[in-house]
Design a protein around this motif. Structure first.
Motif, PDB file in Angstrom:
ATOM      1  N   SER A 158       0.825  -1.206   0.000  1.00 30.49           N
ATOM      2  CA  SER A 158       0.000   0.000   0.000  1.00 30.49           C
ATOM      3  C   SER A 158       0.858   1.254   0.000  1.00 30.49           C
ATOM      4  O   SER A 158       0.623   2.194  -0.777  1.00 30.49           O
ATOM      5  CB  SER A 158      -0.930  -0.010   1.212  1.00 30.49           C
ATOM      6  OG  SER A 158      -1.656   1.195   1.308  1.00 30.49           O
ATOM      7  N   ASN A 206       2.562   1.820  -3.226  1.00 29.98           N
ATOM      8  CA  ASN A 206       1.613   1.892  -4.348  1.00 29.98           C
ATOM      9  C   ASN A 206       1.839   0.772  -5.368  1.00 29.98           C
ATOM     10  O   ASN A 206       1.850   0.985  -6.582  1.00 29.98           O
ATOM     11  CB  ASN A 206       1.720   3.255  -5.061  1.00 29.98           C
ATOM     12  CG  ASN A 206       1.281   4.398  -4.172  1.00 29.98           C
ATOM     13  OD1 ASN A 206       0.258   4.300  -3.484  1.00 29.98           O
ATOM     14  ND2 ASN A 206       2.062   5.471  -4.155  1.00 29.98           N
ATOM     15  N   SER A 213       0.578  -2.855  -6.945  1.00 34.42           N
ATOM     16  CA  SER A 213      -0.528  -3.798  -7.075  1.00 34.42           C
ATOM     17  C   SER A 213      -0.006  -5.209  -6.806  1.00 34.42           C
ATOM     18  O   SER A 213       1.205  -5.430  -6.678  1.00 34.42           O
ATOM     19  CB  SER A 213      -1.123  -3.727  -8.478  1.00 34.42           C
ATOM     20  OG  SER A 213      -0.172  -4.182  -9.437  1.00 34.42           O
ATOM     21  N   PHE A 214      -0.906  -6.169  -6.768  1.00 33.75           N
ATOM     22  CA  PHE A 214      -0.502  -7.555  -6.551  1.00 33.75           C
ATOM     23  C   PHE A 214       0.406  -8.033  -7.684  1.00 33.75           C
ATOM     24  O   PHE A 214       1.431  -8.687  -7.444  1.00 33.75           O
ATOM     25  CB  PHE A 214      -1.738  -8.453  -6.458  1.00 33.75           C
ATOM     26  CG  PHE A 214      -1.431  -9.887  -6.191  1.00 33.75           C
ATOM     27  CD1 PHE A 214      -1.001 -10.306  -4.942  1.00 33.75           C
ATOM     28  CD2 PHE A 214      -1.569 -10.832  -7.207  1.00 33.75           C
ATOM     29  CE1 PHE A 214      -0.712 -11.645  -4.704  1.00 33.75           C
ATOM     30  CE2 PHE A 214      -1.285 -12.170  -6.978  1.00 33.75           C
ATOM     31  CZ  PHE A 214      -0.855 -12.580  -5.723  1.00 33.75           C
ATOM     32  N   ASP A 215       0.050  -7.671  -8.925  1.00 37.65           N
ATOM     33  CA  ASP A 215       0.876  -8.057 -10.075  1.00 37.65           C
ATOM     34  C   ASP A 215       2.245  -7.385 -10.023  1.00 37.65           C
ATOM     35  O   ASP A 215       3.269  -8.007 -10.349  1.00 37.65           O
ATOM     36  CB  ASP A 215       0.173  -7.684 -11.376  1.00 37.65           C
ATOM     37  CG  ASP A 215      -1.054  -8.545 -11.639  1.00 37.65           C
ATOM     38  OD1 ASP A 215      -1.135  -9.643 -11.059  1.00 37.65           O
ATOM     39  OD2 ASP A 215      -1.934  -8.104 -12.408  1.00 37.65           O
ATOM     40  N   ASP A 216       2.270  -6.104  -9.592  1.00 42.55           N
ATOM     41  CA  ASP A 216       3.547  -5.401  -9.455  1.00 42.55           C
ATOM     42  C   ASP A 216       4.437  -6.086  -8.421  1.00 42.55           C
ATOM     43  O   ASP A 216       5.662  -6.198  -8.602  1.00 42.55           O
ATOM     44  CB  ASP A 216       3.314  -3.946  -9.028  1.00 42.55           C
ATOM     45  CG  ASP A 216       2.633  -3.115 -10.104  1.00 42.55           C
ATOM     46  OD1 ASP A 216       2.771  -3.470 -11.297  1.00 42.55           O
ATOM     47  OD2 ASP A 216       1.950  -2.130  -9.751  1.00 42.55           O
TER      48      ASP A 216
END
Length: 483
Positions: free
Chosen positions: A201, A204, A206-209
């Motif tokens: 979080s 910043n 994402s799950f894919d990142d």
């Protein structure tokens, strides 16, 4: 995080453990303390063992170590899984067949009294050192988070911590621990999961990142093929198998929990499901390690000189109050889940293997109590001594020490299970002392003697082989009858 919040978290957590202790220790006796009356649900034992196996070593050291060794620790864990399968189908049936309280009683029937006492003594030494190292880690975090604020010295922190553990285990023993371990496992996994979510979080991501970051990071290097390296795949994988057999299957601390299950099949299911959960949990801690270093890099936070200090530093100072609280709960859970079962196992082994209290005419609750207090104070002293000279990653120290002290135990059991030979029982203690000494000499001179070759965790295997060779030298030739 203010000292008041820290104190409230510790008090609330300890209160929960005391409640569980009260509920599980009513009408307790020595059989309850040592075996849990053999009524533990297998799935409860399996889940709780995750927390005890992770301990403070995994919780703090493994995430920090990714900077030095990447994910090569997972090679070791993969070997662990094979070791657990062997435990489930070889050792568990044996121990249940013999109806053992202490697993070292097998050595008395197989070799004799001296061998029996030798195996138990090496366990007592190994477990005291290993559990003390793990509790040392947790005490450092509590010192930084709470006790330093009031100028309280480190020895007081250790004494308070270990006294709390003694309080909720001295009556119910292993029955209490089976239940408290489930709470402790939950807090451990909650801490690592929330930490990962907060890092993603704040960065910043994402799950894919996150998946891309972790898989492409040089800190996620999994396999090491250099034969000279102490992290070589074949060496660490093989060592993982045998260290698991020695430090779990031949360890009263771990096996005492398994032997509280109702029968062999339940105990086997417990081991197999636990091993899968343990692998997944270790993966989470390795992922956390990569993300911790990425967070520090992104925010220009200096990396501590000791890698063990990275996770505590970020969790308590940068990730916010929620992570600080769950981290504190996690490290307390890690400390308590390893130390409480260690104290119980040490007490059990000493009472059964050394004092043989079952054969006395009166119920020896007082003896058990005194032994429990004695090992509590011994662990306290070991932690204080370790604190005076510690200068290495605890995860390496624990397994290095265990490599030398568990080797003779592994050698004794291997020789006993593989062969049918009898040995000169009175010479077994000498063999089990010589083997670790030779292993230490080999370990510290291997690079010079073997063209740069470095021993890693596999020094345990060398130690066990030397023990087995020594036992072979003192075998008793069978008497031949004259016809």
């Amino acid at each position: 995080m203010t000292p008041i919040i820290v104190f409230s978290v510790i008090t609330g957590y300890f209160g929960l453990l005391m409640l569980i202790s009260y509920l599980t220790s009513r009408k307790s006796d020595n059989d309850t303390f040592f075996t849990g009356n053999r009524k533990s649900p297998w799935y409860l034992v399996a889940y709780g063992m995750v927390g005890a196996s992770l301990s403070g070593v995994t919780f703090i050291s493994v995430p920090g170590e990714v900077a030095n060794t990447g994910w090569t620790y997972l090679q070791f864990v993969l070997g662990n899984i094979v070791g657990y399968v062997i435990i489930a189908f070889v050792l568990i049936p044996l121990f249940y067949k013999l109806n053992l309280i202490s697993i070292y009683e097998y050595l008395k029937d197989r070799f004799g009294l001296k061998s029996y006492r030798t195996g138990a003594s090496f366990f007592l030494i190994s477990q005291t050192i290993g559990a003390s190292f793990r509790l040392f880690l947790a005490a450092i975090v509590l010192q930084i988070a709470f006790f330093d604020s009031f100028g309280i010295p480190f020895w007081v922190t250790v004494l308070v911590t270990i006294s709390l553990i003694w309080l909720y285990t001295f009556r119910g023993g292993i029955k209490t621990i089976v239940w408290t371990d489930t709470i402790q496992t939950t807090f451990l996994l909650l801490a690592v999961t929330i930490s990962i979510i907060v890092i993603l979080s704040q960065l910043n991501l994402s799950f894919d990142d996150a998946i891309k970051l972790v898989t492409t990071s040089p800190k996620s290097k999994l396999f090491e093929w250099d034969w000279l390296s102490d992290r070589n795949f074949f060496k660490t994988f093989t060592a993982g198998i045998f260290i698991t057999i020695a430090m779990n299957g031949l360890d009263q601390n771990v096996m005492q929990k398994n032997l509280t299950c109702k029968n062999v099949k339940d105990a086997q299911k417990n081991i197999l499901w636990f091993s899968i959960t343990f692998l997944i949990s270790t993966l989470l801690f390795l992922i956390l390690g990569v993300l911790l270093y990425q967070y520090a890099l992104a925010n220009n936070i200096p990396i501590p000189e000791r890698t063990d200090d990275l996770y505590p530093l970020l969790a308590l100072n940068y990730f916010g109050l929620l992570v600080g609280i769950v981290f504190l709960l996690g490290i307390i859970a890690a400390a308590f889940s390893s130390a409480d079962s260690a104290l119980t196992a040490l007490t059990t082994s000493f009472c059964i293997d050394i004092l043989n209290i079952r054969k006395t005419k009166t119920v020896q609750k007082k003896t058990r109590l005194y032994v429990h207090i004695g090992f509590t104070m011994l662990m306290f002293l070991v932690i204080i001594v370790f604190n005076s000279f510690n200068d290495a990653s605890v995860v390496s120290a624990v397994f290095k020490v265990a490599g030398f002290t568990y080797g003779p135990i592994l050698g004794l059991y291997s020789f006993g299970l593989i062969t049918r030979k009898k040995v000169k029982d009175k010479l077994v203690p000498l063999i089990c002392i010589i083997a670790p000494i030779l292993s230490i000499i080999l370990n510290y001179n291997s690079e010079k003697w073997f063209n740069g070759f470095k021993f890693g965790f596999e020094i345990l295997i060398v130690n066990a082989i030397l023990t087995m060779l020594g036992l072979w030298l003192i075998t008793i030739k069978p008497k031949t009858s004259l016809n």
